[in-house]
Design an enzyme around this catalytic site. Structure first.
Site, PDB file in Angstrom:
ATOM      1  N   HIS A 254      -2.943  -1.130  -2.118  1.00 10.92           N
ATOM      2  CA  HIS A 254      -1.710  -1.840  -3.282  1.00 10.92           C
ATOM      3  C   HIS A 254      -1.118  -2.762  -2.858  1.00 10.92           C
ATOM      4  O   HIS A 254      -1.118  -3.710  -3.683  1.00 10.92           O
ATOM      5  CB  HIS A 254      -2.263  -1.435  -4.491  1.00 10.92           C
ATOM      6  CG  HIS A 254      -0.993  -0.237  -3.909  1.00 10.92           C
ATOM      7  ND1 HIS A 254      -0.687   1.042  -3.786  1.00 10.92           N
ATOM      8  CD2 HIS A 254       0.352  -0.337  -4.756  1.00 10.92           C
ATOM      9  CE1 HIS A 254       0.382   1.451  -3.415  1.00 10.92           C
ATOM     10  NE2 HIS A 254       1.563   0.474  -3.932  1.00 10.92           N
ATOM     11  N   ASP A 255      -0.619  -2.680  -1.669  1.00 12.46           N
ATOM     12  CA  ASP A 255       0.896  -3.375  -1.190  1.00 12.46           C
ATOM     13  C   ASP A 255       0.098  -4.206   0.471  1.00 12.46           C
ATOM     14  O   ASP A 255       1.084  -4.707   0.802  1.00 12.46           O
ATOM     15  CB  ASP A 255       1.213  -1.968  -0.303  1.00 12.46           C
ATOM     16  CG  ASP A 255       2.203  -1.261  -1.514  1.00 12.46           C
ATOM     17  OD1 ASP A 255       2.137  -1.782  -2.140  1.00 12.46           O
ATOM     18  OD2 ASP A 255       3.278  -0.652  -1.197  1.00 12.46           O
TER      19      ASP A 255
ATOM     20  N   ASP B 187       0.352   9.967  -8.362  1.00 17.29           N
ATOM     21  CA  ASP B 187       1.256   8.914  -7.683  1.00 17.29           C
ATOM     22  C   ASP B 187       2.605  10.289  -7.785  1.00 17.29           C
ATOM     23  O   ASP B 187       3.202   9.393  -9.200  1.00 17.29           O
ATOM     24  CB  ASP B 187       1.875   7.820  -7.535  1.00 17.29           C
ATOM     25  CG  ASP B 187       1.132   7.122  -6.291  1.00 17.29           C
ATOM     26  OD1 ASP B 187       3.189   7.249  -5.585  1.00 17.29           O
ATOM     27  OD2 ASP B 187       1.078   5.967  -6.006  1.00 17.29           O
TER      28      ASP B 187
ATOM     29  N   GLU C  85       4.280   8.784   1.948  1.00 17.48           N
ATOM     30  CA  GLU C  85       3.847   7.681   2.593  1.00 17.48           C
ATOM     31  C   GLU C  85       5.555   7.248   3.350  1.00 17.48           C
ATOM     32  O   GLU C  85       6.237   7.502   2.373  1.00 17.48           O
ATOM     33  CB  GLU C  85       4.436   6.175   1.294  1.00 17.48           C
ATOM     34  CG  GLU C  85       3.966   4.847   1.541  1.00 17.48           C
ATOM     35  CD  GLU C  85       4.161   3.851   0.762  1.00 17.48           C
ATOM     36  OE1 GLU C  85       4.512   2.759   0.421  1.00 17.48           O
ATOM     37  OE2 GLU C  85       5.434   4.581   0.023  1.00 17.48           O
TER      38      GLU C  85
ATOM     39  N   ASP D 174       5.628   8.555  -2.944  1.00 14.04           N
ATOM     40  CA  ASP D 174       6.358   6.738  -2.594  1.00 14.04           C
ATOM     41  C   ASP D 174       7.415   6.891  -2.009  1.00 14.04           C
ATOM     42  O   ASP D 174       8.039   8.047  -2.043  1.00 14.04           O
ATOM     43  CB  ASP D 174       6.209   6.395  -4.034  1.00 14.04           C
ATOM     44  CG  ASP D 174       6.350   4.845  -4.293  1.00 14.04           C
ATOM     45  OD1 ASP D 174       5.525   4.108  -3.400  1.00 14.04           O
ATOM     46  OD2 ASP D 174       7.940   4.636  -4.291  1.00 14.04           O
TER      47      ASP D 174
HETATM   48  O1  TEU Z   1       5.701   0.813  -0.797  1.00 14.68           O
HETATM   49  C1  TEU Z   1       7.234   0.876  -0.266  1.00 14.68           C
HETATM   50  C2  TEU Z   1       7.298  -0.684   0.454  1.00 14.68           C
HETATM   51  O2  TEU Z   1       7.931   0.059   1.192  1.00 14.68           O
HETATM   52  C3  TEU Z   1       6.706  -1.610   0.303  1.00 14.68           C
HETATM   53  O3  TEU Z   1       7.176  -2.746  -0.639  1.00 14.68           O
HETATM   54  C4  TEU Z   1       5.909  -2.313   1.065  1.00 14.68           C
HETATM   55  O4  TEU Z   1       7.187  -2.047   2.279  1.00 14.68           O
HETATM   56  C5  TEU Z   1       6.093  -3.955   1.035  1.00 14.68           C
HETATM   57  O5  TEU Z   1       4.792  -3.541  -0.088  1.00 14.68           O
HETATM   58  C6  TEU Z   1       5.004  -4.244   1.700  1.00 14.68           C
HETATM   59  O6  TEU Z   1       4.631  -4.880   2.280  1.00 14.68           O
HETATM   60  C7  TEU Z   1       5.714   1.929  -1.955  1.00 14.68           C
HETATM   61  C8  TEU Z   1       4.283   1.840  -3.168  1.00 14.68           C
HETATM   62  O7  TEU Z   1       3.562   1.013  -2.292  1.00 14.68           O
HETATM   63  C9  TEU Z   1       4.898  -0.381  -3.548  1.00 14.68           C
HETATM   64  O8  TEU Z   1       3.683  -0.022  -4.418  1.00 14.68           O
HETATM   65  C10 TEU Z   1       6.626   0.112  -4.336  1.00 14.68           C
HETATM   66  O9  TEU Z   1       6.759  -1.145  -4.535  1.00 14.68           O
HETATM   67  C11 TEU Z   1       7.532   0.634  -3.446  1.00 14.68           C
HETATM   68  O10 TEU Z   1       7.335   2.138  -3.180  1.00 14.68           O
HETATM   69  C12 TEU Z   1       8.558   0.945  -4.275  1.00 14.68           C
HETATM   70  O11 TEU Z   1       8.574   2.012  -5.307  1.00 14.68           O
END
Ligand code: TEU
Ligand code: CA
Length: 542
Positions: A317-318, A99, A243, A201
């Site tokens: 994971h989000d 990542d 992403e 990311d």
């Molecule tokens: O996620 C990008 C992001 O914008 C997320 O925060 C998303 O908007 C949110 O989870 C949706 O509710 C990436 C990673 O996958 C996330 O885990 C990180 O918190 C974020 O970037 C910051 O690095």
């Protein structure tokens, strides 16, 4: 594999290390724990692991706030463990995808520690600083994804720094050549260790122009990616997935058209927003419209059919667990979990499984704010309380959409804490582990795991699944999602009832062979078919 790149022919698996397998009883998953489960992943049949961050981090955002890109978080193990993971995975034909979190660092990274000391520190310009507007006011109204202003004042330099996420995640200044080249060097450090590639990311934010209020898809974005490609993974047999929350099909083609030398593919999120209010945030809920899901996924299948490449996913994971979100985690748990697997894995692109999805893990219901770990949910909770929402409303949103839903420990067996740890788990284990766990799945030839395993085998053994053209079957019942895949004169029909009610489907073709399904007694024939709740099947047709 017969043609194309390795990453076009495999299924990927995402590991959230904190919650996968603890090896030493401290309640936190770790790299030796992952190594001990590689045989399981090999049995599933995956070709790569997207490993969520394992770097040194103060864990304000669980590893997405990195304080040293070339060191391993001590809780997760050592660099020697990491080298062993890469080697042990390789023995099983599994590549490790790291990542890459380079939109921002942790505020505890040595670059930021220096940058915040004075305006003429050589590292100051590694980050995005602006003077306040007028008397002590923020530079502009840019908002952090986690709530509140994206600007925080640093008294030592008398300026504000930008953070599109938490204030412990300062944004790097990609306009600075030195920053970009430090990042490329760091990427090469990992490439030289023999990894399989990178998941990038929030990569669509690196071209930002904060003064113009531009965050995603900035003017320099693709120039930077082409430069990165050339300086690092270009010309090597690596895979990259960006992403990109703001990608349209046209933008996704820019990233993934091989002629442009940028990325292998991106994660697109258009389908992920389908159960949220049009002008609301993700917390503002709305039921899923299946016709909209058909329209959106078909659009992506078709747009990237010949040029570019799709990623396929329901979970990460989000995001909340698919079986709880759009399936049924009660009566039709197994049927709906298998239906979503079949629907997605028969599409064109590289599928991603998120840990636990292959055994039907569900959301975890919380009843109070003390049970939350995730920074995003915690900040939203307090912001919405202030804005006048009731606790019940807020908890309803968090139970539906909160990121902790997907982050509870992996459910391995029926022993204490689901076999995840012998200690106290860092985040609650879902009590349904007694029912939904790896051990039970492996013992049952009709399990959800067995469905995923078979879907992966079908992809490995049939070029049609990898390369076939996609065509939606129009004019079906609203909640029936049906499509054809066609390749070199062969045709498969995929039919899924995305509903807890029966639906009728009219099958016009002659059926040659039943390939896979999610009810044991399927006898699929030409003509009218009564689909049972969440019923899905794949047949070869003429
Ligand atoms: O996620 C990008 C992001 O914008 C997320 O925060 C998303 O908007 C949110 O989870 C949706 O509710 C990436 C990673 O996958 C996330 O885990 C990180 O918190 C974020 O970037 C910051 O690095
Ligand atoms: Ca541990």
């Amino acid at each position: 594999m017969s043609q194309g790149k390795w990453w076009q022919n495999v299924v990927m698996y995402q590991i959230y290390p904190r919650s996968f397998q603890d090896s030493n009883g401290d309640g936190i998953g770790d790299i030796p724990g992952i190594i001990s489960r590689l045989d399981y992943l090999q049995k599933l049949g995956i070709g790569g692991i997207w490993l969520s961050p394992v770097y040194q981090s103060p864990n304000d955002d669980n590893g997405y706030d990195i304080s040293d890109y070339e060191a391993i978080m001590p809780e997760f193990g050592t660099m020697a463990d990491m080298d062993e993971l890469i080697a042990e995975a390789k023995k099983r034909n599994i590549r490790i995808i790291m990542d890459l979190v380079v939109n921002h660092t942790s505020d505890e990274h040595k670059w930021f520690a220096a940058a915040r000391q004075s305006r003429d520190n050589p590292y100051h310009d590694y980050y995005v600083w602006r003077d306040g507007k007028g008397d002590g006011d923020i530079p502009n109204d840019l908002q952090s994804t986690f709530g509140g202003s994206a600007w925080t004042y640093e008294p030592a330099v008398g300026q504000y720094y930008l953070h599109l996420f938490s204030k412990k995640q300062p944004d790097l200044n990609w306009q600075n050549d030195k920053v970009r080249h430090e990042i490329y060097d760091m990427m090469n450090f990992w490439i030289n260790k023999g990894i399989g590639g990178f998941r990038m990311d929030v990569i669509d934010l690196i071209g930002k122009e904060p003064d113009k209020m531009i965050t995603g898809n900035g003017p320099q974005l693709h120039t930077y990616l082409q430069e990165m490609n050339q300086a690092t993974f270009g010309g090597k047999d690596l895979m990259t997935v960006g992403e990109t929350w703001g990608a349209t099909p046209a933008i996704a083609k820019q990233y993934s058209d091989p002629a442009r030398h940028e990325l292998s593919m991106v994660f697109q999120f258009e389908h992920v927003g389908l159960d949220q209010q049009p002008d609301g945030e993700k917390w503002d809920l709305k039921p899923l419209s299946v016709p909209a899901l058909k329209q959106v996924l078909s659009k992506w299948q078709t747009a990237l059919g010949d040029q570019g490449w799709n990623s396929l996913f329901w979970n990460n994971h989000d995001l909340p667990r698919i079986v709880s979100r759009w399936g049924d985690d009660g009566q039709y748990h197994d049927q709906s979990a298998k239906m979503f697997a079949i629907l997605l894995h028969m599409m064109k692109g590289t599928p991603y499984i998120y840990q636990g999805e292959e055994i039907g893990m569900t959301n975890y219901p919380i009843t109070s704010v003390d049970e939350i770990n995730d920074i995003e949910s915690i900040q939203m909770y307090h912001a919405r309380l202030k804005a006048g929402y009731t606790k019940e409303e807020i908890l309803r949103s968090i139970n539906a959409k909160g990121r902790d839903n997907a982050r509870t420990p992996m459910q391995w067996d029926t022993t204490a804490n689901a076999g995840f740890t012998t200690g106290t788990p860092w985040l609650h284990v879902n009590p349904n582990y007694v029912r939904y766990n790896v051990q039970a799945n492996l013992a049952n030839p009709h399990s959800i795991f067995a469905t995923y395993q078979r879907l992966i085998q079908l992809r490995q053994n049939n070029d049609l699944v990898v390369w076939g053209d996609y065509a939606l079957v129009p004019d079906t019942a609203d909640n029936v999602f049906a499509y054809y895949r066609t390749y070199q004169g062969e045709r498969w029909l995929i039919v899924a009832n995305v509903a807890a009610e029966d639906n009728v489907f009219e099958l016009p073709d002659a059926v040659d062979e039943h390939i896979i399904g999610n009810y044991d007694d399927q006898d699929v024939k030409t003509g009218q078919i009564e689909l049972r709740p969440f019923e899905a099947f794949v047949v070869k047709v003429r």
